[in-house]
Design a protein around this motif. Structure first.
Motif, mmCIF file in Angstrom:
data_model
loop_
_atom_site.group_PDB
_atom_site.id
_atom_site.type_symbol
_atom_site.label_atom_id
_atom_site.label_comp_id
_atom_site.label_asym_id
_atom_site.label_seq_id
_atom_site.Cartn_x
_atom_site.Cartn_y
_atom_site.Cartn_z
ATOM 1 N N VAL A 86 0.835 -1.209 0.000
ATOM 2 C CA VAL A 86 0.000 0.000 0.000
ATOM 3 C C VAL A 86 0.869 1.258 0.000
ATOM 4 C CG1 VAL A 86 -1.593 1.375 1.420
ATOM 5 C CG2 VAL A 86 -2.045 -1.062 1.038
ATOM 6 N N ILE A 87 1.921 1.254 0.814
ATOM 7 C CA ILE A 87 2.828 2.420 0.874
ATOM 8 C C ILE A 87 3.482 2.666 -0.482
ATOM 9 C CG2 ILE A 87 5.015 3.267 1.844
ATOM 10 C CD1 ILE A 87 4.158 1.881 4.488
ATOM 11 N N LEU A 88 3.943 1.578 -1.129
ATOM 12 C CA LEU A 88 4.593 1.714 -2.436
ATOM 13 C C LEU A 88 3.609 2.217 -3.486
ATOM 14 C CD1 LEU A 88 7.047 1.359 -4.263
ATOM 15 C CD2 LEU A 88 6.397 -1.033 -4.578
ATOM 16 N N ILE A 89 2.379 1.688 -3.469
ATOM 17 C CA ILE A 89 1.367 2.107 -4.441
ATOM 18 C C ILE A 89 1.039 3.587 -4.277
ATOM 19 C CG2 ILE A 89 -1.067 1.863 -5.111
ATOM 20 C CD1 ILE A 89 -0.782 -1.138 -4.452
ATOM 21 N N ILE A 90 0.799 4.001 -3.036
ATOM 22 C CA ILE A 90 0.461 5.413 -2.781
ATOM 23 C C ILE A 90 1.640 6.317 -3.133
ATOM 24 C CG2 ILE A 90 -0.066 7.099 -0.960
ATOM 25 C CD1 ILE A 90 -1.869 4.985 0.316
ATOM 26 N N SER A 91 2.865 5.887 -2.779
ATOM 27 C CA SER A 91 4.060 6.689 -3.084
ATOM 28 C C SER A 91 4.232 6.870 -4.585
ATOM 29 C CB SER A 91 5.316 6.009 -2.517
ATOM 30 O OG SER A 91 5.248 5.926 -1.125
ATOM 31 N N ALA A 92 4.085 5.771 -5.319
ATOM 32 C CA ALA A 92 4.329 5.821 -6.767
ATOM 33 C C ALA A 92 3.236 6.553 -7.511
ATOM 34 C CB ALA A 92 4.471 4.399 -7.318
ATOM 35 N N ILE A 93 1.988 6.287 -7.158
ATOM 36 C CA ILE A 93 0.884 6.797 -7.965
ATOM 37 C C ILE A 93 0.348 8.133 -7.464
ATOM 38 C CG2 ILE A 93 -1.478 6.310 -8.744
ATOM 39 C CD1 ILE A 93 -0.643 3.391 -8.998
ATOM 40 N N VAL A 94 0.109 8.255 -6.167
ATOM 41 C CA VAL A 94 -0.441 9.511 -5.659
ATOM 42 C C VAL A 94 0.611 10.616 -5.686
ATOM 43 C CG1 VAL A 94 -1.558 10.657 -3.709
ATOM 44 C CG2 VAL A 94 -2.119 8.277 -4.236
ATOM 45 N N ILE A 95 1.783 10.358 -5.068
ATOM 46 C CA ILE A 95 2.853 11.367 -5.072
ATOM 47 C C ILE A 95 3.391 11.554 -6.490
ATOM 48 C CG2 ILE A 95 5.155 11.938 -4.190
ATOM 49 C CD1 ILE A 95 4.438 10.379 -1.658
ATOM 50 N N GLY A 96 3.520 10.441 -7.214
ATOM 51 C CA GLY A 96 4.013 10.516 -8.588
ATOM 52 C C GLY A 96 3.124 11.346 -9.479
ATOM 53 N N ASN A 97 1.818 11.114 -9.394
ATOM 54 C CA ASN A 97 0.884 11.881 -10.230
ATOM 55 C C ASN A 97 0.851 13.348 -9.841
ATOM 56 O OD1 ASN A 97 0.303 9.572 -11.584
ATOM 57 N ND2 ASN A 97 -1.864 9.512 -11.112
ATOM 58 N N ALA A 98 1.068 13.635 -8.558
ATOM 59 C CA ALA A 98 1.155 15.034 -8.129
ATOM 60 C C ALA A 98 2.349 15.716 -8.787
ATOM 61 C CB ALA A 98 1.276 15.113 -6.607
ATOM 62 N N ALA A 99 3.474 14.981 -8.861
ATOM 63 C CA ALA A 99 4.674 15.542 -9.487
ATOM 64 C C ALA A 99 4.512 15.684 -10.996
ATOM 65 C CB ALA A 99 5.882 14.654 -9.169
ATOM 66 N N TYR A 100 3.890 14.667 -11.614
ATOM 67 C CA TYR A 100 3.736 14.684 -13.065
ATOM 68 C C TYR A 100 2.637 15.629 -13.533
ATOM 69 C CZ TYR A 100 6.624 10.451 -13.034
ATOM 70 O OH TYR A 100 7.647 9.560 -12.848
ATOM 71 N N GLU A 101 1.709 15.988 -12.628
ATOM 72 C CA GLU A 101 0.584 16.828 -13.016
ATOM 73 C C GLU A 101 1.047 18.174 -13.563
ATOM 74 O OE1 GLU A 101 -3.655 17.679 -13.356
ATOM 75 O OE2 GLU A 101 -2.274 16.015 -13.572
ATOM 76 N N ALA A 102 2.102 18.727 -12.952
ATOM 77 C CA ALA A 102 2.649 19.997 -13.442
ATOM 78 C C ALA A 102 3.127 19.844 -14.883
ATOM 79 C CB ALA A 102 3.798 20.458 -12.554
ATOM 80 N N GLY A 103 3.732 18.692 -15.194
ATOM 81 C CA GLY A 103 4.190 18.424 -16.558
ATOM 82 C C GLY A 103 3.036 18.261 -17.522
ATOM 83 N N ASN A 104 1.940 17.623 -17.057
ATOM 84 C CA ASN A 104 0.751 17.464 -17.905
ATOM 85 C C ASN A 104 0.176 18.820 -18.306
ATOM 86 O OD1 ASN A 104 0.876 14.654 -17.709
ATOM 87 N ND2 ASN A 104 -0.424 14.605 -15.900
ATOM 88 N N ILE A 105 0.027 19.686 -17.306
ATOM 89 C CA ILE A 105 -0.533 21.016 -17.558
ATOM 90 C C ILE A 105 0.414 21.841 -18.421
ATOM 91 C CG2 ILE A 105 -1.217 23.198 -16.462
ATOM 92 C CD1 ILE A 105 -2.244 21.432 -14.110
#
Length: 410
Positions: A86-105
């Motif tokens: 669960v920790i790995l999934i949340i770290s990779a996807i939730v934190i990861g998507n937060a970081a990548y969201e700036a790149g998407n926009i």
């Protein structure tokens, strides 16, 4: 008849929208410029791998009426292993998507800037890109409605727009069909191409898409008899998404310039060779790619975190909304101030690189459990394909570690 076709289209276009983001557009551009049509086969391979995995995710979602993260939380009984997963999934996807969201926009804004120029607002000593805020508001409005059909139709329209834009751009460059077919069906490994090959596969076989797909199919379909519709939806959408990526490679192959590093540069580079039409079509495609990923990334993060933490996975749920709002607002803030969270992105790349083979292992394991899927569990052919794809994901994991830490693996 056309109405029936559109009614039977489900979350597939959302999955395609999710993996064709600015990162994919940029990587495909670099692949086309540096290697021409030679790496088209890698995209073909990635389409096959994605079809196999997304079909498993869709089947799981329809048969169980649960998301992948919910299944993982209930099927892994060892508390230590469950917590680590669960920790790995949340770290990779939730934190990861937060970081990548700036790149998407930012990617969507690059497309807009090619069309309308730059628009900055000076406020309290900061230069704020107003197009980032506009893009964020469009994504926010669609998500805040909280209606799956509205989001689905909006993204379907954007995916069709993106597909047409990149397809027309590729046609305008008048590529050699024989060379394209050679690139698709004859695998070659040009010098210094290995990381690009693995990267092309990695931008298509995306961990969070497996979670997103399993969660979204149950919003569209409720019965086992709908499985055939879900499969057609997944096959058509993933293949279409892969063809869009191929069109970007084909377009980029028409320009031999080392000064082009992203699709915005490619749009400007196409103008003197093929006229302003090519430039504008590519810019529209880049905008659509950016905004679709800007919508799907927060959506996936919300589904994943709610499933892992036992919250209600509902578009109208306050906790669900709070998660996607956080991801989206953070992305708008970072992109509008032109702040690049390099350390967070590096962390996300490592976490995603480690997560992908783990999720494929867990997915194959779950897809073989009669207690979860009954007669709809994997057959021998599906398991063989899944194991072959697992080998590819391990290469992707090594590639992510190599990219971040500069490990001399290859």
């Amino acid at each position: 008849m056309i109405k029936d076709i559109f009614n039977n289209i489900g979350p597939g276009p959302l999955v395609a929208a999710a993996f064709i983001g600015p990162g994919t557009v940029t990587l495909c551009t670099i692949a086309g410029i540096n290697f021409g049509f030679a790496l088209l086969w890698a995209m073909g391979l990635s389409i096959i791998a994605t079809v196999v995995l997304q079909e498993m995710a869709a089947r799981l979602g329809i048969i169980t009426q649960k998301g992948l993260s919910e299944i993982i939380r209930t099927e892994i009984y060892n508390p230590v292993l469950k917590s680590l997963t669960v920790i790995l999934i949340i770290s990779a996807i939730v934190i990861g998507n937060a970081a990548y969201e700036a790149g998407n926009i930012s990617g969507g804004v690059l497309g807009l800037e090619t069309l309308v120029g730059k628009h900055n607002l000076e406020l309290f000593g900061f230069s704020i890109n107003t197009l980032c805020i506009l893009t964020g508001l469009i994504a926010f409005s669609l998500l805040y409605v909280g209606n799956y059909k509205t989001i689905e139709r909006a993204l379907m329209a954007l995916v069709l727009l993106m597909s047409l834009a990149f397809l027309i751009t590729a046609i305008l460059t008048k590529p050699n069909i024989a060379n394209i077919l050679k690139g698709v069906f004859i695998p070659v490994f040009p010098e210094d191409s290995l990381l690009i090959i693995i990267g092309l596969i990695g931008t298509t076989v995306v961990p969070y898409n497996l979670f997103l797909h399993a969660s979204l199919v149950k919003e569209k379909w409720k019965y086992k008899r709908d499985l055939s519709l879900a499969r057609k939806d997944a096959y058509i959408s993933v293949v279409l998404g892969g063809l869009v990526s191929m069109c970007i490679i084909i377009s980029a192959a028409s320009i031999q310039s080392m000064n082009i590093s992203n699709a915005s540069d490619l749009a400007k580079g196409l103008k003197p060779l093929f006229g302003s039409f090519a430039q504008y079509f590519l810019a529209v495609g880049l905008f659509a790619a950016g905004i679709t990923s800007a919508i799907t990334a927060p959506l996936a993060a919300a589904y994943v975190s709610c499933g892992c933490l036992g919250f209600k996975s509902d578009l109208k749920s306050k906790k669900f909304k709070a998660i996607w709002m956080f991801i989206l607002v953070l992305g708008v803030l970072l992109s509008s101030l032109n702040f690049k969270p390099i350390d967070i992105i590096k962390f996300a790349q490592v976490a995603n690189g480690i997560l992908l083979p783990i999720i494929v292992i867990v997915l194959i394991w779950i897809m073989n459990k009669s207690s979860v899927l009954g007669t709809y569990k994997n057959n021998i052919k599906q398991n063989i394909l899944g194991i072959l794809i697992l080998c590819i994901t391990i290469l992707l994991s090594i590639s992510a570690l190599h990219k971040v830490f500069g490990l001399n693996i290859f």
